[in-house]
Design an enzyme around this catalytic site. Structure first.
Site, PDB file in Angstrom:
ATOM      1  N   HIS A  34      15.596  12.480  -7.269  1.00  0.00           N
ATOM      2  CA  HIS A  34      14.768  11.383  -6.739  1.00  0.00           C
ATOM      3  C   HIS A  34      13.288  11.766  -6.764  1.00  0.00           C
ATOM      4  O   HIS A  34      12.561  11.603  -5.774  1.00  0.00           O
ATOM      5  CB  HIS A  34      15.235  10.994  -5.338  1.00  0.00           C
ATOM      6  CG  HIS A  34      16.571  10.309  -5.329  1.00  0.00           C
ATOM      7  ND1 HIS A  34      16.714   8.941  -5.494  1.00  0.00           N
ATOM      8  CD2 HIS A  34      17.833  10.801  -5.252  1.00  0.00           C
ATOM      9  CE1 HIS A  34      17.996   8.630  -5.488  1.00  0.00           C
ATOM     10  NE2 HIS A  34      18.701   9.742  -5.347  1.00  0.00           N
ATOM     11  N   TYR A 306      17.154  20.113   0.618  1.00  0.00           N
ATOM     12  CA  TYR A 306      15.882  19.443   0.899  1.00  0.00           C
ATOM     13  C   TYR A 306      14.852  20.428   1.424  1.00  0.00           C
ATOM     14  O   TYR A 306      13.670  20.363   1.062  1.00  0.00           O
ATOM     15  CB  TYR A 306      16.096  18.330   1.935  1.00  0.00           C
ATOM     16  CG  TYR A 306      16.867  17.121   1.438  1.00  0.00           C
ATOM     17  CD1 TYR A 306      17.581  17.150   0.247  1.00  0.00           C
ATOM     18  CD2 TYR A 306      16.897  15.953   2.176  1.00  0.00           C
ATOM     19  CE1 TYR A 306      18.295  16.049  -0.189  1.00  0.00           C
ATOM     20  CE2 TYR A 306      17.610  14.840   1.746  1.00  0.00           C
ATOM     21  CZ  TYR A 306      18.307  14.897   0.567  1.00  0.00           C
ATOM     22  OH  TYR A 306      19.012  13.800   0.135  1.00  0.00           O
TER      23      TYR A 306
END
Length: 316
Positions: A34, A306
């Site tokens: 993303h 992340y």
């Protein structure tokens, strides 16, 4: 199923990041998945029902500032908005909570535009990525590694074949939090839910064959905001006692109760977007009183990915 220890989680997370970079290339300063996105700012106003399910601050305060990051799939920062490989589209919502002892507090929702995940664990996700990387053109008598993987993993096949029409706008897609969470009210009552982020403008997609520009979704946000705010409802899909809460590959029936938790009103695109996108690290684990993670093994893994990629991004 217990989570693996921290050392196992961090090793697998590092391997996943490396595999994503093998597939999409290394792009310092960008996410390995993303990568292409934009952050907007708005306000969350909870419903009267929200405080009945959770004692969390953002479900009880009059309103809370939020950031929303809309994104395309893959680790390619320049992937065109108008190609299928950009699906599923992503949405991350950050709730900016009051400071505690001078420390900034927040909690996040991570969602995408398909109501399930292709695999249950980080190790299986690594298998999937390796199968993709090892696959070239297949022949009738010799299926490719990805064809073999999909043939032996029905959930991954369901994810790949789930309808993904070209969106008219990031603002007219429904987004799904595929992991379950536990809402805890003021009396300690627990309710398992999954988040649905529902567009107030309705779901709008484009007909097959419609020709759009490579950045049409990014550009459309600016044009839409000139006419007024973008609005989403945050809805909790409530689990039945028979529903699986530790497996993001399993969908709950549409017939399950849905409770509106509140409204997100998006007003502007934040300035200095590239800088803020490098800095912000979203967290799949809520880390706020009143919302607890389920035993879904993807949560710890995604949080580790992340965090590690975020530190790399900030250092770039």
């Amino acid at each position: 199923m217990p989570f693996p220890n921290d050392e196992q989680i961090m090793k697998t997370a590092g391997d996943l990041i490396a595999q994503l970079k093998t597939l999409f290339g290394s792009h310092p300063g960008f996410r390995p998945a993303h990568a292409k996105g934009k952050i907007l700012v708005g306000t969350f106003t909870p419903s009267a029902e929200a405080s009945k399910l959770s004692r969390a601050l953002h479900f009880n305060a009059p309103s809370t500032k939020v950031w929303l990051r809309f994104s395309n799939s893959t680790g390619l920062p320049q992937i065109p908005d108008n190609v299928g490989d950009a699906d599923p589209r992503g949405l991350a919502i950050r709730f900016h909570l009051p400071e505690v002892n001078g420390r900034r507090m927040h909690t996040d929702i991570i969602a995408h535009s398909v109501p399930l995940f292709p695999v249950r664990t980080g190790a299986e996700f690594q298998e999937l990525l390796r199968a993709i990387g090892a696959s070239g053109p297949s022949t009738p008598d010799q299926p490719s590694p990805i064809e073999k993987f999909l043939g032996s993993h029905p959930a991954a096949m369901a994810f790949v074949t789930y309808p993904k029409p070209l969106p008219a706008s990031y603002a007219t897609l429904q987004y799904y939090g595929v992991s379950a969470f536990k809402l805890v009210d003021a009396n300690g009552r627990e309710t398992f839910i999954r988040y649905n982020i529902v567009p107030d403008a309705g779901i709008q997609t484009l007909d097959a064959g419609t020709v759009m520009g490579e950045n049409y979704l990014q550009e459309e946000l600016s044009a839409r905001l000139e006419k007024g705010p973008i609005i989403f409802k945050i809805v909790a899909q409530v689990a039945d006692s028979s529903d699986i809460t530790d497996d993001a590959t399993v969908q709950w029936p549409e017939s399950r109760e849905k409770v509106e938790l509140g409204t997100v009103k998006v007003d502007n695109i934040i300035p200095d977007n590239p800088i803020e996108q490098k800095k912000v690290i979203f967290d799949p684990i809520p880390r706020v009183d009143g919302v607890e993670p389920s035993d879904d093994p993807l949560l710890e893994m995604r949080a580790a990915v992340y965090l590690m990629s975020g530190k790399d991004r900030r250092a770039a």
